[in-house]
Design an enzyme around this catalytic site. Structure first.
Site, PDB file in Angstrom:
ATOM      1  N   GLU A  45       3.971  -5.219   7.405  1.00 23.82           N
ATOM      2  CA  GLU A  45       3.077  -4.202   7.991  1.00 23.82           C
ATOM      3  C   GLU A  45       3.360  -3.973   9.471  1.00 23.82           C
ATOM      4  O   GLU A  45       3.236  -2.852   9.968  1.00 23.82           O
ATOM      5  CB  GLU A  45       1.607  -4.620   7.810  1.00 23.82           C
ATOM      6  N   GLY A  47       0.771  -5.112   1.029  1.00 23.81           N
ATOM      7  CA  GLY A  47      -0.344  -5.192   0.089  1.00 23.81           C
ATOM      8  C   GLY A  47       0.069  -5.808  -1.238  1.00 23.81           C
ATOM      9  O   GLY A  47      -0.757  -6.387  -1.950  1.00 23.81           O
ATOM     10  N   GLU A  49      -0.213  -9.393  -0.683  1.00 20.05           N
ATOM     11  CA  GLU A  49      -1.649  -9.704  -0.543  1.00 20.05           C
ATOM     12  C   GLU A  49      -2.324  -9.722  -1.919  1.00 20.05           C
ATOM     13  O   GLU A  49      -3.189 -10.559  -2.189  1.00 20.05           O
ATOM     14  CB  GLU A  49      -2.312  -8.680   0.385  1.00 20.05           C
ATOM     15  N   ALA A 108       0.853  -1.197   0.000  1.00 20.57           N
ATOM     16  CA  ALA A 108       0.000   0.000   0.000  1.00 20.57           C
ATOM     17  C   ALA A 108       0.887   1.244   0.000  1.00 20.57           C
ATOM     18  O   ALA A 108       2.018   1.194   0.473  1.00 20.57           O
ATOM     19  CB  ALA A 108      -0.884  -0.011   1.244  1.00 20.57           C
TER      20      ALA A 108
HETATM   21  C1  3H9 Z   1       0.429  -2.189   3.501  1.00 16.81           C
HETATM   22  O1  3H9 Z   1       0.695  -2.734   2.474  1.00 16.81           O
HETATM   23  C2  3H9 Z   1      -0.917  -2.266   4.169  1.00 16.81           C
HETATM   24  C3  3H9 Z   1      -1.804  -3.333   3.599  1.00 16.81           C
HETATM   25  O2  3H9 Z   1      -1.576  -4.578   4.208  1.00 16.81           O
HETATM   26  C4  3H9 Z   1      -3.259  -3.090   3.847  1.00 16.81           C
HETATM   27  C5  3H9 Z   1      -3.844  -1.786   3.448  1.00 16.81           C
HETATM   28  C6  3H9 Z   1      -5.323  -1.748   3.591  1.00 16.81           C
HETATM   29  N1  3H9 Z   1       4.639   3.483  -0.010  1.00 16.81           N
HETATM   30  O3  3H9 Z   1      13.385   1.976   0.857  1.00 16.81           O
HETATM   31  P1  3H9 Z   1      13.808   2.676  -0.369  1.00 16.81           P
HETATM   32  C7  3H9 Z   1       9.431   4.930  -1.036  1.00 16.81           C
HETATM   33  S1  3H9 Z   1       1.565  -1.223   4.309  1.00 16.81           S
HETATM   34  C8  3H9 Z   1       5.126   4.703  -0.311  1.00 16.81           C
HETATM   35  O4  3H9 Z   1      14.823   3.753  -0.240  1.00 16.81           O
HETATM   36  P2  3H9 Z   1      14.943   0.219  -1.358  1.00 16.81           P
HETATM   37  C9  3H9 Z   1      10.470   5.292   0.016  1.00 16.81           C
HETATM   38  O5  3H9 Z   1       9.939   6.162   0.967  1.00 16.81           O
HETATM   39  C10 3H9 Z   1       2.991  -1.231   3.249  1.00 16.81           C
HETATM   40  N2  3H9 Z   1       6.419   4.938  -0.536  1.00 16.81           N
HETATM   41  O6  3H9 Z   1      14.291   1.663  -1.518  1.00 16.81           O
HETATM   42  C11 3H9 Z   1      11.547   5.925  -0.824  1.00 16.81           C
HETATM   43  O7  3H9 Z   1      11.142   7.239  -1.115  1.00 16.81           O
HETATM   44  P3  3H9 Z   1      12.200   8.431  -1.172  1.00 16.81           P
HETATM   45  C12 3H9 Z   1       3.757  -2.481   3.375  1.00 16.81           C
HETATM   46  C13 3H9 Z   1       7.260   3.900  -0.454  1.00 16.81           C
HETATM   47  O8  3H9 Z   1      15.157  -0.250  -2.731  1.00 16.81           O
HETATM   48  C14 3H9 Z   1      11.485   5.117  -2.119  1.00 16.81           C
HETATM   49  O9  3H9 Z   1      10.194   4.506  -2.145  1.00 16.81           O
HETATM   50  N3  3H9 Z   1       4.971  -2.371   2.629  1.00 16.81           N
HETATM   51  C15 3H9 Z   1       6.809   2.616  -0.131  1.00 16.81           C
HETATM   52  O10 3H9 Z   1      16.070   0.275  -0.406  1.00 16.81           O
HETATM   53  C16 3H9 Z   1      12.547   4.033  -2.213  1.00 16.81           C
HETATM   54  O11 3H9 Z   1      12.489   3.250  -1.046  1.00 16.81           O
HETATM   55  C17 3H9 Z   1       6.154  -2.090   3.208  1.00 16.81           C
HETATM   56  O12 3H9 Z   1       6.260  -1.955   4.395  1.00 16.81           O
HETATM   57  C18 3H9 Z   1       5.423   2.422   0.089  1.00 16.81           C
HETATM   58  N4  3H9 Z   1       4.903   1.229   0.379  1.00 16.81           N
HETATM   59  O13 3H9 Z   1      13.824  -0.676  -0.662  1.00 16.81           O
HETATM   60  C19 3H9 Z   1       7.334  -1.952   2.282  1.00 16.81           C
HETATM   61  N5  3H9 Z   1       7.862   1.783  -0.117  1.00 16.81           N
HETATM   62  O14 3H9 Z   1      13.123   8.067  -2.286  1.00 16.81           O
HETATM   63  C20 3H9 Z   1       8.041  -0.656   2.546  1.00 16.81           C
HETATM   64  C21 3H9 Z   1       8.942   2.535  -0.420  1.00 16.81           C
HETATM   65  O15 3H9 Z   1      11.353   9.626  -1.425  1.00 16.81           O
HETATM   66  N6  3H9 Z   1       9.138  -0.448   1.659  1.00 16.81           N
HETATM   67  N7  3H9 Z   1       8.577   3.805  -0.624  1.00 16.81           N
HETATM   68  O16 3H9 Z   1      12.882   8.441   0.154  1.00 16.81           O
HETATM   69  C22 3H9 Z   1      10.341  -1.061   1.797  1.00 16.81           C
HETATM   70  O17 3H9 Z   1      10.547  -1.880   2.662  1.00 16.81           O
HETATM   71  C23 3H9 Z   1      11.433  -0.671   0.860  1.00 16.81           C
HETATM   72  O18 3H9 Z   1      11.148   0.605   0.374  1.00 16.81           O
HETATM   73  C24 3H9 Z   1      11.639  -1.628  -0.339  1.00 16.81           C
HETATM   74  C25 3H9 Z   1      12.652  -0.982  -1.326  1.00 16.81           C
HETATM   75  C26 3H9 Z   1      12.194  -2.946   0.173  1.00 16.81           C
HETATM   76  C27 3H9 Z   1      10.347  -1.827  -1.084  1.00 16.81           C
END
Ligand code: 3H9
Length: 738
Positions: A143, A120, A123, A81
């Protein structure tokens, strides 16, 4: 690949109208391919969700299309998400019905997972009928690390697919699984070393027209075993033990429990209820703030105007470490694992040999535990400092002794090739004083690692008044390469982390003088969520460390009595730590400190009746009457003194923003992540409330300067306590010397 005019029109039309971020194409005539397009991680924003719904309807309505593939642009399936939308008004189609639409489809839908399928994103993949992953992909439901639970069916589908124990483990830890593990667990159907999209298209063609009855996970019964009650009880105990007050892990267990006890539809209702409670919680807010803060610190700036986006780091291929004690060894391991050639220097042959064996052991252990590269061949050991002549960057890691460090910097300045960056691993010494020993002070920066240096994520990169933006950018980049979260901080006594620790420790000592015991203070801090209370940490790191510093500062006056024993420079001072050191009580290493241990080097802290007697005697000697101090006061005095120093640090321009301080405290000082960091916490409590309590305590203890509210907190509180992302606007830019 077919990308006909009609498809282009569809994509263009919808893009213009709704800013849709899912691209539709038809491949090999019969496979509809939906590509999520929301860089950098294809998060499921409102526009992406709308795009998926529209393109799914289109794929289902086209008679030529027999099966569907969902994939993500740029080799990333989906990062979940869109977290940025959480604090705004939620628009667009919700995730749960969107995933139901996919699962209910009468045409097979295959997820092509490259890069990541997280939250998500996973999911969404679980709603598909098949999942094909690239071998380098990572999958998980993280999450819980954002203070949430998987709220789009993850807590109901995953246990049905892989069983309760494995689902519980993944959901409560939030860890990412490799594609190989996901295959073994049964999360994915196939893993490929080639393009997952090509493999998925081929697979989709092969399953076109086949029955989907057995492919809809929501219709599976949840696997049951006779020991399920025990499994849940154990999981609950484990999360309660390790969560340190975080509510999301506990709620995750409750949601998974619903997958066993309730039919799917009811389980989904329960998931939604629990998700809603977490979604609006302060903890979720704190953890999501922290997620972005950890990324924001890489966009550093200094008061002189040097910035991350205008300062280029210089490439570093070969580095050197001087001094192979505990810190030097950890730094050597980190550099080698980052792929750099390392020259490791220790002047004595015997110590060099010991260090070599220790480093080899550390490399082997981290290869075994974390799959880190072995990298033995990256390191050359030498007894001669001359061996560093051709390196690009040196990290000096000898004892915290200014005279010794100065000598080494003078030597390095003569030995190293021109342009070599000279870094010092120090926890608080003046970077500029060291820089002045060299011919090129602009090449000198501090790198404050935290022990054990090859494990701890935090690195304070300290710029002095003469450090060049290039030197700072290079050290920040080095930290990143070493897998650290680097935070740029200005040069002052203790930098950010240790500077804030001083007033916090001071309050803890004063509380003992006034009637508390180390156990009581530690309990309050641990209940707040700290990994360890202040006195346990002090025992672990060694009481003699601070004693040495205080002695060098002329604060330790052995045998002093009367009022002067507890006053230094007009301010209240507690000599308790000094008195313990005079008794040889240095903490764990001597088996005695603020607690007692079963032997020197013992780890289990036990209350020490000797210490209680000593405190009573001390109070009697100084005419102090012990009183019962309530939890609230203990917590407020320790935390607010620390927070006040944080505001002073912002005001002085030592940290560029509150995020820098918060990341340092969470990663380096055990501050509970679910409380966001000290500065975020102050905002959550309310700046006016923190100010009011500081004013109160300062009135009671006028000779404690750490309790005098600094002008920045006053200014913010007077401006109706703006949200934390606006604090920078209120910080007066200090005049730069850079
Ligand atoms: C969810 O899914 C809830 C659902 O179950 C239910 C809903 C109803 N959204 O980390 P990075 C941005 S909760 C928005 O440096 P990497 C991040 O801020 C979500 N932005 O890269 C950064 O921005 P900036 C569950 C996001 O390659 C840029 O992307 N998901 C999101 O080292 C690059 O990120 C998670 O918890 C996002 N979801 O790592 C995953 N994700 O450049 C969270 C990233 O402006 N994300 N950004 O600073 C991560 O763990 C890592 O970002 C990922 C990539 C492994 C994906």
């Amino acid at each position: 690949v077919k990308d006909d005019a009609e498809e282009k029109k569809f994509n263009n039309n919808t893009k213009d109208l709704l800013d849709i971020m899912a691209f539709y194409s038809r491949v090999s005539g019969s496979v509809g391919v939906i590509t999520l397009q929301n860089p950098p991680v294809n998060a499921l924003s409102a526009a992406v969700r709308q795009g998926i719904v529209d393109t799914m309807h289109r794929a289902l309505s086209e008679p030529e299309v027999k099966s569907v593939v969902i994939c993500g642009q740029n080799g990333k399936f989906c990062g979940g998400a869109d977290i940025r939308e959480f604090r705004a008004n939620m628009r667009g189609p919700p995730l749960v019905p969107m995933i139901h639409l996919i699962e209910a489809a009468e045409k097979p839908v295959v997820a092509a997972i490259e890069g990541v399928a997280l939250g998500g994103g996973l999911e969404l993949a679980l709603g598909c009928h098949y999942r094909i992953a690239h071998s380098k992909a990572r999958l998980g439901l993280p999450e819980v690390t954002l203070g949430l639970l998987p709220g789009a069916g993850g807590t109901q589908r995953l246990p049905r697919l892989i069983g309760v124990p494995a689902a519980l483990e993944l959901i409560t830890t939030g860890r990412h699984a490799t594609a190989a593990e996901a295959l073994q667990l049964g999360i994915v159907d196939e893993v490929t070393d080639h393009s997952a999209v090509d493999a998925a298209v081929k697979f989709a063609q092969s399953v076109a027209g086949k029955s989907l009855d057995a492919r809809r996970i929501s219709t599976y019964p949840c696997p049951r075993s006779p020991d399920l009650a025990e499994i849940f009880e154990k999981a609950m105990q484990e999360v309660r033990r390790s969560a340190r007050g975080a509510i999301a892990p506990v709620t995750c267990v409750q949601a998974v429990h619903a997958s066993v006890t309730l039919p799917y539809a009811k389980g989904m209702e329960r998931e939604r209820e629990l998700f809603s409670t977490l979604f609006t919680s302060g903890q979720a807010h704190a953890l999501q703030y922290y997620f972005f803060a950890q990324r924001a610190v890489s966009r550093w700036s200094t008061p002189s105007g040097a910035r991350w986006d205008t300062s280029k780091p210089r490439p570093v291929h070969k580095a050197a470490v001087i001094g192979l004690g505990t810190m030097g060894r950890g730094i050597t391991v980190s550099l080698a694992q980052a792929g750099l050639s390392v020259v490791a220097v220790e002047t004595q042959e015997k110590q060099l040999l010991e260090a070599k064996q220790a480093v080899s052991g550390m490399l082997e252990r981290s290869a075994k535990r974390r799959g880190a590269p072995l990298a033995h061949d990256k390191i050359k050991y030498s007894c001669s400092i001359q061996a560093v002549a051709d390196v690009d960057l040196v990290i000096e890691a000898v004892f915290e002794d200014m005279a010794l460090k100065k000598t080494i910097f003078q030597q390095l300045s003569g030995i190293c090739k021109p342009g070599t960056f000279l870094c010092t691993n120090t926890s608080g010494l003046d970077i500029d004083e060291l820089a002045s020993q060299t011919q090129s002070p602009e090449l000198v920066v501090g790198m404050h690692f935290f022990a054990p240096a090859h494990v701890m994520k935090l690195l304070e990169v300290v710029y002095g008044p003469r450090s060049s933006p290039e030197a700072l950018a290079t050290a920040m980049e080095m930290g990143k390469k070493m897998g650290k979260v680097s935070v740029a901080v200005g040069n002052c006594r203790g930098f950010v982390g240790n500077r804030m620790l001083k007033p916090y420790l001071e309050q803890a000592f004063f509380l003992l003088e006034e009637g508390a015991t180390p156990e009581q203070v530690d309990q309050v801090l641990e209940e707040f969520g700290f990994a360890m209370g202040v006195f346990k940490v002090s025992d672990l790191s060694g009481l003699d460390v601070g004693w040495k510093v205080r002695k060098a500062d002329g604060l330790v006056v052995p045998g002093s009595t009367g009022k002067s024993a507890r006053i230094r420079g007009g301010s209240r001072y507690s000599p308790l730590g000094d008195l313990l050191c005079e008794q040889g009580r240095f903490g764990q290493k001597t088996g005695r400190g603020w607690y007692q241990y079963d032997k020197p080097g013992g780890r289990v802290a036990k209350p020490d009746p000797w210490l209680h007697g000593f405190l009573e005697e001390y109070r009697a000697r100084h005419g102090l009457v012990a009183r019962r101090i309530d939890h609230q006061e203990m917590l407020e005095r320790c935390l607010y003194a620390l927070i006040n120093e944080g505001f002073q640090i912002l005001q002085d321009g030592i940290a560029a923003g509150p995020e820098d301080i918060d990341v340092i405290y969470v990663l380096g000082y055990g501050w509970p992540r679910h409380r966001g960091g000290p500065m975020f916490y102050a905002g959550l409590v309310g700046l006016d409330k923190v100010l009011e309590r500081l004013e109160h305590y300062h009135q009671v203890y006028p000779n404690v300067s750490g309790l005098k509210p600094c002008s920045l907190i006053r200014k913010l509180a007077a401006s109706s306590s703006p949200p934390i992302h606006r604090w920078r606007e209120f910080i007066q830019k200090p005049r730069s010397q850079l």
